[in-house]
Design an enzyme around this catalytic site. Structure first.
Site, PDB file in Angstrom:
ATOM      1  N   ASN A  44      33.626  37.625  24.669  1.00  0.00           N
ATOM      2  CA  ASN A  44      34.929  38.239  24.418  1.00  0.00           C
ATOM      3  C   ASN A  44      35.009  39.610  25.090  1.00  0.00           C
ATOM      4  O   ASN A  44      35.832  40.436  24.722  1.00  0.00           O
ATOM      5  CB  ASN A  44      35.155  38.403  22.911  1.00  0.00           C
ATOM      6  CG  ASN A  44      35.077  37.081  22.174  1.00  0.00           C
ATOM      7  OD1 ASN A  44      35.691  36.097  22.595  1.00  0.00           O
ATOM      8  ND2 ASN A  44      34.321  37.024  21.111  1.00  0.00           N
ATOM      9  N   HIS A 130      41.561  33.630  11.244  1.00  0.00           N
ATOM     10  CA  HIS A 130      40.109  33.814  11.358  1.00  0.00           C
ATOM     11  C   HIS A 130      39.413  33.810   9.985  1.00  0.00           C
ATOM     12  O   HIS A 130      39.982  34.238   8.980  1.00  0.00           O
ATOM     13  CB  HIS A 130      39.867  35.157  12.050  1.00  0.00           C
ATOM     14  CG  HIS A 130      38.447  35.407  12.434  1.00  0.00           C
ATOM     15  ND1 HIS A 130      37.580  36.127  11.655  1.00  0.00           N
ATOM     16  CD2 HIS A 130      37.739  35.045  13.533  1.00  0.00           C
ATOM     17  CE1 HIS A 130      36.408  36.215  12.256  1.00  0.00           C
ATOM     18  NE2 HIS A 130      36.481  35.561  13.404  1.00  0.00           N
ATOM     19  N   GLU A 171      47.601  36.491  13.246  1.00  0.00           N
ATOM     20  CA  GLU A 171      46.930  37.060  14.425  1.00  0.00           C
ATOM     21  C   GLU A 171      47.913  37.099  15.582  1.00  0.00           C
ATOM     22  O   GLU A 171      48.836  36.298  15.640  1.00  0.00           O
ATOM     23  CB  GLU A 171      45.724  36.183  14.808  1.00  0.00           C
ATOM     24  CG  GLU A 171      44.664  36.164  13.735  1.00  0.00           C
ATOM     25  CD  GLU A 171      43.511  35.210  14.055  1.00  0.00           C
ATOM     26  OE1 GLU A 171      43.255  34.926  15.248  1.00  0.00           O
ATOM     27  OE2 GLU A 171      42.866  34.745  13.105  1.00  0.00           O
ATOM     28  N   SER A 175      42.268  33.097  17.929  1.00  0.00           N
ATOM     29  CA  SER A 175      40.942  33.180  18.544  1.00  0.00           C
ATOM     30  C   SER A 175      40.430  31.871  19.135  1.00  0.00           C
ATOM     31  O   SER A 175      39.633  31.892  20.056  1.00  0.00           O
ATOM     32  CB  SER A 175      39.937  33.709  17.528  1.00  0.00           C
ATOM     33  OG  SER A 175      39.938  32.913  16.364  1.00  0.00           O
ATOM     34  N   ASP A 200      46.394  40.905  12.973  1.00  0.00           N
ATOM     35  CA  ASP A 200      45.041  41.064  13.520  1.00  0.00           C
ATOM     36  C   ASP A 200      45.127  40.889  15.038  1.00  0.00           C
ATOM     37  O   ASP A 200      45.392  39.795  15.534  1.00  0.00           O
ATOM     38  CB  ASP A 200      44.108  40.023  12.883  1.00  0.00           C
ATOM     39  CG  ASP A 200      42.652  40.208  13.311  1.00  0.00           C
ATOM     40  OD1 ASP A 200      42.389  40.993  14.245  1.00  0.00           O
ATOM     41  OD2 ASP A 200      41.780  39.548  12.718  1.00  0.00           O
ATOM     42  N   HIS A 203      41.975  39.632  19.488  1.00  0.00           N
ATOM     43  CA  HIS A 203      41.862  39.096  20.856  1.00  0.00           C
ATOM     44  C   HIS A 203      42.958  39.586  21.786  1.00  0.00           C
ATOM     45  O   HIS A 203      42.990  39.200  22.953  1.00  0.00           O
ATOM     46  CB  HIS A 203      41.831  37.568  20.817  1.00  0.00           C
ATOM     47  CG  HIS A 203      40.583  37.049  20.197  1.00  0.00           C
ATOM     48  ND1 HIS A 203      39.413  36.882  20.903  1.00  0.00           N
ATOM     49  CD2 HIS A 203      40.306  36.718  18.920  1.00  0.00           C
ATOM     50  CE1 HIS A 203      38.470  36.446  20.085  1.00  0.00           C
ATOM     51  NE2 HIS A 203      38.980  36.337  18.878  1.00  0.00           N
ATOM     52  N   LYS A 234      35.173  43.463  20.934  1.00  0.00           N
ATOM     53  CA  LYS A 234      35.497  42.443  21.926  1.00  0.00           C
ATOM     54  C   LYS A 234      35.876  43.139  23.232  1.00  0.00           C
ATOM     55  O   LYS A 234      34.988  43.630  23.938  1.00  0.00           O
ATOM     56  CB  LYS A 234      36.542  41.493  21.371  1.00  0.00           C
ATOM     57  CG  LYS A 234      35.869  40.586  20.324  1.00  0.00           C
ATOM     58  CD  LYS A 234      36.759  39.717  19.508  1.00  0.00           C
ATOM     59  CE  LYS A 234      35.879  38.907  18.537  1.00  0.00           C
ATOM     60  NZ  LYS A 234      36.590  38.438  17.359  1.00  0.00           N
TER      61      LYS A 234
END
Ligand SMILES: *Cc1c(COP(=O)(O)O)cnc(C)c1O
Length: 366
Positions: A44, A130, A171, A175, A200, A203, A234
């Site tokens: 990541n 997640h 998110e 992910s 979130d 990513h 990440k």
């Protein structure tokens, strides 16, 4: 009573056994596993910052100045200026009044969510969220309602019947699928029903937005999100997690987030590297790295650097990953419970650390 070995055999029979594979240090685009050099499409490290000289220098300097460990919680042993500098830049980047950093993203979720909602309240959680968001939601004791992935109709129905303080959790880039949440529409709903929103950006941080702050920045919606969460581990190449919000919510976290209060502060060198990474995001180098990453994504016709190739069966996903390995590529097979049963997949992740040639090699091999 079943023994651990019986449990392990059961996992193995279902193709769900996980094992650690030792590796050696290599440039970010490569991986050394099982005695061979492979092109790494599993990390990541979206911008390749984990090996960046500015991060390494900043960590080194912090090591010399502060030593290896923080030795206690920030509420006990005093709170280093370095952490405050990191949090001030995070808040500025996220366009919020304040931010709080944690040891990692997992600890952020586990500490923050149970501090924000409790028994009398409701959490509405996307089905594909997640593991740390699920665990944190359970730990909070709030009534937990799951809505199908990105399903706005169902989310609205749940909002109508929810009790107490209501927290929507989702998110920005998911992910395991690399797709996005419908952020503008979710904000409309949360405003209509007076709910709170935790996004979130694990990513999307480093990847989306004019200064790499994520989807909220890209869509100019930062001001309408109550809690912007993310990881420094990440794209930011270091380790740590953060939550950015209004001053009063952050003050409440300092008083209530148990993973913050009852845990030794992360090493100062970790905060120093994160701060150096954030500064790169704001620089022209940051823009160039993001542009390079997006060129790679475009080769795959993808809007994100996470590219799932859904295969279905665990064993077939494992053997596809093995075939790629024989050809010199490391692309991990992802299985239940990281993804729903029957959707085992290859998960390709791209990085600005890859060269165009390496991207072409993978495309050809696939
Ligand atoms: C990786 C991840 C986390 C956890 O962050 P760490 O810093 O690795 O603990 C949280 N949320 C999402 C969506 C993630 O992908």
């Amino acid at each position: 009573m079943t023994t651990p070995n019986e449990e392990l055999s059961a996992l193995s029979e279902k193709g769900l056994l996980r094992q650690l594979r030792s590796t050696r240090p290599r440039p970010s685009s490569q991986l050394y596993i099982g005695g061979t050099e492979l092109l790494n499409f599993s990390s990541n490290d979206y911008l390749g910052l984990s090996k960046h000289p500015a991060l390494i220098d900043a960590s080194r300097q912090a090591l010399s100045e502060f030593g290896t460990g923080s030795t206690a919680s920030r509420l006990i042993c005093g709170s280093l200026e370095l952490f405050h500098e990191l949090e001030e830049l995070l808040a500025e980047s996220k366009n919020t009044e304040a931010a709080l950093s944690f040891a990692n993203g997992y600890a952020t979720a586990l500490g923050a969510i149970p501090a924000l909602v409790g028994k009398e309240d409701t959490i509405l959680l996307d089905k594909l969220a997640h593991a740390c968001l699920i665990d944190a939601a359970r730990l909070s004791g709030a009534t937990l309602r799951i809505f199908p992935h990105n399903d706005l109709n169902k989310l609205e129905k749940l909002l109508i019947s929810s009790k107490g303080r209501t927290l929507i959790i989702t998110e920005s880039i998911f992910s395991m699928d690399g797709d996005r949440c419908p952020l503008a529409e979710i904000i409309e709903l949360k405003e209509k029903y007076g709910a709170l929103l935790l996004l979130d950006e694990a990513h999307a941080t480093g990847v989306l937005g004019p200064t790499g702050q994520g989807l909220a920045e890209e869509l100019q919606l930062q001001g309408q999100i109550d809690f912007q969460m993310g990881t420094l581990g990440k794209a930011l190449g270091s380790a740590g997690g953060y939550l950015a919000a209004s001053r009063s919510w952050i003050d409440l976290l300092i008083n209530k987030a148990r993973s913050f209060i009852y845990s030794t502060a992360p090493p100062p060198a970790q905060a120093a590297a994160s701060l150096a990474a954030l500064k790169i995001l704001h620089s022209t180098e940051g823009v160039e790295l993001r542009n390079k990453l997006h060129c790679h994504c475009a080769r795959f016709n993808s809007l994100s650097p996470i590219i799932p190739k859904i295969i279905g069966h665990n064993e077939q996903a494992l053997s596809a990953s093995e075939k790629l390995r024989e050809a010199g590529f490391y692309v991990p097979a992802i299985r239940y419970p990281s993804v729903p049963r029957g959707t085992a997949r290859l998960r390709i992740t791209l990085s600005a650390a890859h060269s165009e040639e390496q991207i072409d090699l993978l495309l050809a091999a696939l």
